[in-house]
Design a protein around this motif. Sequence first.
Motif: not given
Length: 276
Positions: A98-99, A103-107, A111-116, A122-126
């Motif tokens: 999923a990560a 992808p993460a959202s950057y300026p 993409d806020p939804v994708s970033g969340e 990542c939190l679930v995986a780690f």
Amino acid sequence: MGTETGKRTRPWRLVALGAIGWGLFTAVVLHVVSSRNPVYDTLSSYTVTDRGEGMLAASVLSLAIGSLAVLGALQVAGVPLSRTTRLLLALWALGLAAAAIFPASYPEAPDPVSGEIHLYACLVAFCSLPGAAISLLEPLKGRPERVALVRAIRLTAGAFALFALSFVFVRLTEAGMEPFPEVSAAFPIGVMQRLLLVADVVLLLTLLSLAARLESAFDGRREFGRVAVQAGHAAGVQEHHVVVRGEVAGPFDQRGGHFAGVHRVEHDPLGAPEEA
């Protein structure tokens, strides 16, 4: 003749090593070609890079495939996997996938939804991988393979704690709180995250080694049972007889002409063949 060590898990181990190795190789190449700073930039930031675009997703997906192969090797080896262990290993792999997909959202590419989704994946995986390893400690109690697993868990837990601290320091620095900019510089998040990734790979390889070693141990037990039954037939012991106080000291004592570690053989009436 004995079974070949690791024969059943070999395909799974080859897939796991190949996928994990390819993922690491791709990540190294990405670090070489990209102009990102590996000390202060997180791995997620490599989704927006001048060179090597798409390589991060390929690397993480390859690691996810290798992780599923590790789960397959553990299952085939006969390692006692609880439902919790299977679920957590699957969540680790799914979190990585999923990560990679979101992808993460950057300026540069907001993409806020994708970033969340990326953040929580990542939190679930780690959290899932060390949790899966911890759930194996009780079934492996008393076995020598447990020592290496405990060491790998401690390494991962320490790396996770350092990364979590560096992440908090970065957030506090972004909020303008003092003196966290100096503290954040002392615990660069890029370095801490890469240490965590290395620790996770070490834990995966430890689980893979565990599968091979336990398969060999279980095959040894089955081989002992097979030889004992064959030798028992030669000595007039039938399948419906039971071995009392048998020990796996050796399959057969040639000098004494009896089972090594066997105290006596008794008749088992429940196992006797039925007569017409």
